[in-house]
Design an enzyme around this catalytic site. Structure first.
Site, PDB file in Angstrom:
ATOM      1  N   GLY A   1      60.008  21.433  18.931  1.00 28.58           N
ATOM      2  CA  GLY A   1      60.808  20.216  19.047  1.00 28.58           C
ATOM      3  C   GLY A   1      61.973  20.197  18.079  1.00 28.58           C
TER       4      GLY A   1
ATOM      5  N   PRO B   1      53.340  10.611  16.813  1.00 31.74           N
ATOM      6  CG  PRO B   1      52.761  10.220  19.032  1.00 31.74           C
ATOM      7  CD  PRO B   1      52.752  11.273  17.974  1.00 31.74           C
TER       8      PRO B   1
ATOM      9  CB  SER C   1      54.280  17.088  11.862  1.00 31.40           C
ATOM     10  OG  SER C   1      53.976  18.207  12.624  1.00 31.40           O
TER      11      SER C   1
ATOM     12  CD  GLU D   1      62.906  20.755   7.485  1.00 33.72           C
ATOM     13  OE1 GLU D   1      62.291  21.829   7.481  1.00 33.72           O
ATOM     14  OE2 GLU D   1      63.874  20.525   6.730  1.00 33.72           O
TER      15      GLU D   1
ATOM     16  CB  ALA E   1      69.537  14.139   8.714  1.00 35.15           C
TER      17      ALA E   1
ATOM     18  CE  LYS F   1      59.937  13.543   6.524  1.00 37.14           C
ATOM     19  NZ  LYS F   1      60.925  14.365   7.096  1.00 37.14           N
TER      20      LYS F   1
ATOM     21  CG  PHE G   1      66.745   2.188  10.340  1.00 37.43           C
ATOM     22  CD1 PHE G   1      65.512   2.479  10.917  1.00 37.43           C
ATOM     23  CD2 PHE G   1      66.776   1.268   9.293  1.00 37.43           C
ATOM     24  CE1 PHE G   1      64.347   1.872  10.484  1.00 37.43           C
ATOM     25  CE2 PHE G   1      65.605   0.648   8.847  1.00 37.43           C
ATOM     26  CZ  PHE G   1      64.398   0.948   9.441  1.00 37.43           C
TER      27      PHE G   1
ATOM     28  CB  CYS H   1      61.787  10.122  10.341  1.00 38.24           C
ATOM     29  SG  CYS H   1      61.391  11.814  10.772  1.00 38.24           S
TER      30      CYS H   1
ATOM     31  NE  ARG I   1      75.119   3.240  15.592  1.00 46.31           N
ATOM     32  CZ  ARG I   1      74.091   3.785  14.971  1.00 46.31           C
ATOM     33  NH1 ARG I   1      74.152   4.066  13.697  1.00 46.31           N
ATOM     34  NH2 ARG I   1      72.998   4.033  15.622  1.00 46.31           N
TER      35      ARG I   1
HETATM   36  C1  UDX Z   1      65.928  11.019   8.570  1.00 48.35           C
HETATM   37  C2  UDX Z   1      66.098  11.548   7.137  1.00 48.35           C
HETATM   38  O1  UDX Z   1      67.485  11.410   6.735  1.00 48.35           O
HETATM   39  C3  UDX Z   1      65.654  12.987   7.050  1.00 48.35           C
HETATM   40  O2  UDX Z   1      65.749  13.458   5.713  1.00 48.35           O
HETATM   41  C4  UDX Z   1      64.212  13.075   7.542  1.00 48.35           C
HETATM   42  O3  UDX Z   1      63.762  14.392   7.515  1.00 48.35           O
HETATM   43  C5  UDX Z   1      64.090  12.513   8.943  1.00 48.35           C
HETATM   44  O4  UDX Z   1      64.586  11.189   8.986  1.00 48.35           O
HETATM   45  P1  UDX Z   1      67.294  11.288  10.846  1.00 48.35           P
HETATM   46  O5  UDX Z   1      66.314  10.330  11.427  1.00 48.35           O
HETATM   47  O6  UDX Z   1      67.597  12.533  11.606  1.00 48.35           O
HETATM   48  O7  UDX Z   1      66.809  11.768   9.415  1.00 48.35           O
HETATM   49  O8  UDX Z   1      68.698  10.536  10.657  1.00 48.35           O
HETATM   50  P2  UDX Z   1      69.447   9.768   9.478  1.00 48.35           P
HETATM   51  O9  UDX Z   1      70.773  10.391   9.300  1.00 48.35           O
HETATM   52  O10 UDX Z   1      68.639   9.583   8.261  1.00 48.35           O
HETATM   53  O11 UDX Z   1      69.723   8.340  10.150  1.00 48.35           O
HETATM   54  C6  UDX Z   1      68.671   7.459  10.524  1.00 48.35           C
HETATM   55  C7  UDX Z   1      69.211   6.199  11.157  1.00 48.35           C
HETATM   56  O12 UDX Z   1      69.872   5.373  10.210  1.00 48.35           O
HETATM   57  C8  UDX Z   1      70.231   6.461  12.262  1.00 48.35           C
HETATM   58  O13 UDX Z   1      69.993   5.601  13.349  1.00 48.35           O
HETATM   59  C9  UDX Z   1      71.550   6.165  11.597  1.00 48.35           C
HETATM   60  O14 UDX Z   1      72.537   5.818  12.503  1.00 48.35           O
HETATM   61  C10 UDX Z   1      71.162   5.017  10.682  1.00 48.35           C
HETATM   62  N1  UDX Z   1      72.063   4.852   9.523  1.00 48.35           N
HETATM   63  C11 UDX Z   1      72.165   5.846   8.593  1.00 48.35           C
HETATM   64  C12 UDX Z   1      72.802   3.692   9.375  1.00 48.35           C
HETATM   65  O15 UDX Z   1      72.718   2.777  10.195  1.00 48.35           O
HETATM   66  N2  UDX Z   1      73.610   3.560   8.280  1.00 48.35           N
HETATM   67  C13 UDX Z   1      73.735   4.528   7.335  1.00 48.35           C
HETATM   68  O16 UDX Z   1      74.499   4.328   6.362  1.00 48.35           O
HETATM   69  C14 UDX Z   1      72.986   5.709   7.504  1.00 48.35           C
HETATM   70  P1  ADP Z   2      59.561  16.577  16.183  1.00 50.05           P
HETATM   71  O1  ADP Z   2      60.786  15.710  16.112  1.00 50.05           O
HETATM   72  O2  ADP Z   2      58.542  16.180  15.152  1.00 50.05           O
HETATM   73  O3  ADP Z   2      59.870  18.026  16.165  1.00 50.05           O
HETATM   74  P2  ADP Z   2      59.042  16.735  19.058  1.00 50.05           P
HETATM   75  O4  ADP Z   2      58.349  15.745  19.936  1.00 50.05           O
HETATM   76  O5  ADP Z   2      60.486  17.032  19.300  1.00 50.05           O
HETATM   77  O6  ADP Z   2      58.806  16.218  17.556  1.00 50.05           O
HETATM   78  O7  ADP Z   2      58.280  18.129  19.103  1.00 50.05           O
HETATM   79  C1  ADP Z   2      56.914  18.303  19.062  1.00 50.05           C
HETATM   80  C2  ADP Z   2      56.505  19.376  20.083  1.00 50.05           C
HETATM   81  O8  ADP Z   2      55.134  19.736  19.857  1.00 50.05           O
HETATM   82  C3  ADP Z   2      56.593  18.948  21.548  1.00 50.05           C
HETATM   83  O9  ADP Z   2      57.482  19.821  22.246  1.00 50.05           O
HETATM   84  C4  ADP Z   2      55.132  19.084  22.082  1.00 50.05           C
HETATM   85  O10 ADP Z   2      55.077  19.596  23.395  1.00 50.05           O
HETATM   86  C5  ADP Z   2      54.539  20.092  21.108  1.00 50.05           C
HETATM   87  N1  ADP Z   2      53.067  20.052  20.987  1.00 50.05           N
HETATM   88  C6  ADP Z   2      52.275  18.971  20.759  1.00 50.05           C
HETATM   89  N2  ADP Z   2      50.974  19.334  20.681  1.00 50.05           N
HETATM   90  C7  ADP Z   2      50.918  20.685  20.856  1.00 50.05           C
HETATM   91  C8  ADP Z   2      49.865  21.683  20.879  1.00 50.05           C
HETATM   92  N3  ADP Z   2      48.587  21.354  20.677  1.00 50.05           N
HETATM   93  N4  ADP Z   2      50.207  22.978  21.090  1.00 50.05           N
HETATM   94  C9  ADP Z   2      51.510  23.323  21.275  1.00 50.05           C
HETATM   95  N5  ADP Z   2      52.523  22.449  21.270  1.00 50.05           N
HETATM   96  C10 ADP Z   2      52.260  21.155  21.063  1.00 50.05           C
END
Ligand code: UDX
Ligand code: ADP
Length: 462
Positions: free
Chosen positions: A11, A93, A131, A161, A164, A220, A272, A276, A442
Site C-alpha cells: 500500500g 483501520p 504499520s 514510518e 507523508a 509514532k 485535516f 493517520c 484551502r
Molecule cells: C501524516 C504525517 O505527516 C506523517 O509523518 C505520518 O507518517 C502519516 O501521517 P499524511 O497523512 O500523509 O502524513 O499528510 P500530512 O502532510 O501530515 O497532512 C495531513 C492532513 O493535514 C492533510 O489533510 C493536510 O491537508 C492537513 N494539513 C496539513 C492542514 O490542513 N494544514 C497544515 O498546515 C498541514
Molecule cells: P497503508 O497506508 O498503511 O500502506 P494500505 O491500505 O494502502 O495501507 O495498504 C495495506 C495493504 O495490505 C493492502 O493492499 C492490503 O491488501 C494488504 N494486506 C492486508 N492484509 C494482508 C495479508 N494478510 N497479506 C498480504 N497483504 C495484506
C-alpha cells in the site's frame, strides 16, 4: 548482513518504503507481497506510470529497481519463507464493530499476518512492524509467533514510518530521523543493528534513533497527534478570525516566525484528513482511557472534535451563504484527495462536506486530477448515510475542471492541487450562474484576483 527482505502489504506505506530500500541497497532482494491481485498487477505494469500509488518521483524509483532487486508478488508464503527480515505494512483501520468501535485499531490484519508468518517460517526471522500500531502490539505479535511450536526464533522490531503522502520519496530519501525500537536482550540488539545497517546505506548515522519497542510505537502516535493538534489549533483560531476581522494567514505568519513555534503545519483548512491523524489520535485516546486517564483522553479527543467541527462548519457556511438552500443546486468540488500530490482519499474532508451537502439535496460535480469516480462513490457509500443509489444520483464526476464548474452556483476548493491556481478563472466565471461563489477550503486562491473577476470569494479564517 541481511540479503533478503519481504514486505507484507503493497500500500501507501509498504510500496514506497520498499522501493527506496531496494533502490538504495542493490544487494538486498526486496519482495513486496499483497493479497490484492489487482494491486500487485498494477505494481508490475510494464508502464511504470500505471503503478497503483501516485507519488511524485516514485515511478522513477520503481523503474530503476524493479526486476533488479525489487519484486511484487501475490505469493505471500513463498516470500515469507525466503526472507530473513519481514516488514508488516498491512492496514490497521479503526474498528467498526465491537469493543472500541470507532476508536481502537482493528488488528485483525496484523494478527492474520503474524499467524501466517508463524505457520510458514522454517528459519529464524526478524519481524518489523511498519504499520502504525497501538502501543504494545509487538507483544501480541510475539505471543503468536512464540507459540508456533516449530522451534523458529523471532525478533520483533518497531520501525514506524514518518513519510507523508505526496512527499514520500523525498521523505524516504532524506528522513528527519529513522526510529527503530527493539528488545534490550542481546538477540534483540543484534536484530536492531541489522536494521540500522540497512538504513545506514543512505541515512546519516546520527539520524537513526534506537529505543525500546514501546517508546517507538508511542512516538509514532505522539508525532501524529502533535501535528494534527497544530492544524486543529490554527483551525480553532480561524473561526475566531472570521468573527473579529483578523486574518488567520497573517496570524499564522506572525506566530510561525517565532522560532519556538515554527512555520510548518499552520495552514488553516477545511480540516485535516488522511489515514493517520484521526486514527492515531483515536488510538491514543483509547489507550489513555483504558488506563483510566480520562483527562488525558479528553485533551487529545478535542483535536478530533475540532476537526469534525471545521468540516461541518464549512458545509454549513456554503448552505447559509447560498440563501439557506442548496436543494437542486450544482456545487462544483475542485479536489477530492485528502491533500495534493496523492491519489489517497482516506478521511478526506471532501467526503464529509459532500455528505452534508447531499443531505441537503445538492447536486455535486467533482473534479480531482488523480481520483476516479469509482473511488468517490466508494468513499460516500462507506459512510452509509443514504443508499448507494442516492449517492450515485447526487454526484457527477468530470475529467476537466471547466466542465465541472459550468452552470454551477458555487465552487468549493477541497484539495490544494497546484493546477487549480492557474486555471482560467475568467472563463470559469463566465460559465457559472451569478452571483458566482467560491468557498476556498484551502486558502489556495488569490482573493483580490477572484474578486476583480466578479466572484464572491470566501476563504477560511478571514
Ligand atoms: C501524516 C504525517 O505527516 C506523517 O509523518 C505520518 O507518517 C502519516 O501521517 P499524511 O497523512 O500523509 O502524513 O499528510 P500530512 O502532510 O501530515 O497532512 C495531513 C492532513 O493535514 C492533510 O489533510 C493536510 O491537508 C492537513 N494539513 C496539513 C492542514 O490542513 N494544514 C497544515 O498546515 C498541514
Ligand atoms: P497503508 O497506508 O498503511 O500502506 P494500505 O491500505 O494502502 O495501507 O495498504 C495495506 C495493504 O495490505 C493492502 O493492499 C492490503 O491488501 C494488504 N494486506 C492486508 N492484509 C494482508 C495479508 N494478510 N497479506 C498480504 N497483504 C495484506
Amino acid at each position: 548482513m541481511i540479503k533478503s527482505i519481504c514486505c507484507i502489504g503493497a500500500g501507501y506505506v509498504g510500496g514506497p518504503t520498499m522501493a527506496i530500500i531496494a533502490q538504495k541497497c542493490p544487494n538486498i532482494k526486496v519482495t513486496v507481497v499483497d493479497l490484492n491481485e489487482e494491486r500487485i498487477t498494477a505494481w508490475n505494469d510494464k508502464d511504470v506510470h500505471n503503478i497503483p500509488i501516485y507519488e511524485p518521483g516514485l515511478s522513477e524509483v520503481v523503474a530503476e529497481a524493479r526486476g533488479r532487486n525489487l519484486f511484487f508478488s501475490t505469493e505471500v508464503d513463498k516470500a515469507i519463507d525466503e526472507a530473513e527480515m519481514i516488514f508488516i505494512s498491512v492496514n490497521t483501520p479503526t474498528k467498526t464493530y465491537g469493543v472500541g468501535k470507532g476508536m481502537a485499531a482493528d488488528l485483525k490484519y496484523i494478527e492474520l499476518c503474524a499467524r501466517q508468518i508463524a505457520r510458514v517460517s522454517k528459519t529464524n526471522k526478524i519481524v518489523v512492524e511498519k504499520s502504525t500500531l497501538p502501543v504494545r502490539t509487538a507483544s501480541a505479535i510475539k505471543d503468536i509467533l512464540d507459540h508456533t511450536g516449530n522451534g523458529v526464533k523471532f525478533q520483533i522490531l518497531s520501525n514506524p514510518e514518518f513519510l507523508a503522502e505526496g512527499t514520500a520519496v523525498e521523505d524516504l530519501h532524506s528522513p528527519d530521523r529513522v526510529l527503530i525500537g527493539g528488545d534490550s536482550s542481546e538477540d534483540g540488539q543484534i536484530a536492531v543493528q541489522k536494521l540500522v545497517d540497512i538504513y545506514a546505506n543512505w541515512v546519516p548515522k546520527d539520524k537513526i534513533l534506537t529505543t525500546n519497542v514501546w517508546s517507538s510505537e508511542l512516538s509514532k502516535l505522539t508525532a501524529n497527534a502533535y501535528l494534527a493538534q497544530r492544524v486543529s489549533s490554527i483551525n480553532a483560531l480561524s473561526e475566531l478570525c472570521e468573527k473579529t476581522g483578523a486574518d488567520v494567514n497573517e496570524v499564522a505568519r506572525a506566530i510561525g516566525m517565532d522560532s519556538r513555534i515554527g512555520s510548518k503545519f499552520l495552514k488553516a483548512s477545511v480540516g485535516f484528513g488522511g489515514s493517520c491523524f484521526q486514527k492515531d489520535i483515536l488510538n491514543l485516546v483509547y489507550i489513555a482511557k483504558s488506563y483510566g486517564l480520562n483527562e488525558v483522553a479528553d485533551y487529545w479527543e478535542q483535536v478530533i472534535i475540532m476537526n469534525d467541527h471545521q468540516k461541518r462548519r464549512f458545509a454549513k457556511n456554503i448552505i447559509s451563504t447560498l440563501y439557506n438552500t442548496v436543494s437542486g443546486k450544482k456545487i462544483a468540488f475542485l479536489g477530492w484527495a485528502f491533500k495534493k500530490d496523492t491519489n489517497d482519499t482516506r478521511e478526506s474532508a471532501a467526503i464529509y462536506v459532500a455528505d452534508d451537502l447531499l443531505s441537503e439535496q445538492a447536486n455535486i460535480a467533482i473534479f480531482d486530477p488523480k481520483v476516479d469516480e469509482k473511488q468517490i462513490q466508494y468513499d460516500l457509500n462507506y459512510l452509509e448515510t443514504r443508499t448507494n443509489e442516492a449517492n450515485k444520483n447526487g454526484i457527477s464526476v468530470f475529467k476537466n475542471p471547466y466542465e465541472t464548474c459550468k452552470d454551477a452556483h458555487a465552487i468549493a476548493i477541497l484539495t490544494e492541487w497546484d493546477e487549480f491556481k492557474t486555471l482560467d478563472w475568467q472563463n470559469i466565471y463566465n460559465n457559472m450562474l451569478k452571483p458566482a461563489f467560491v468557498f476556498d477550503g484551502r486558502n489556495l486562491l488569490n482573493k483580490k484576483e477572484l474578486e476583480k473577476i466578479g466572484f464572491v470569494y470566501q476563504a477560511i479564517g478571514s
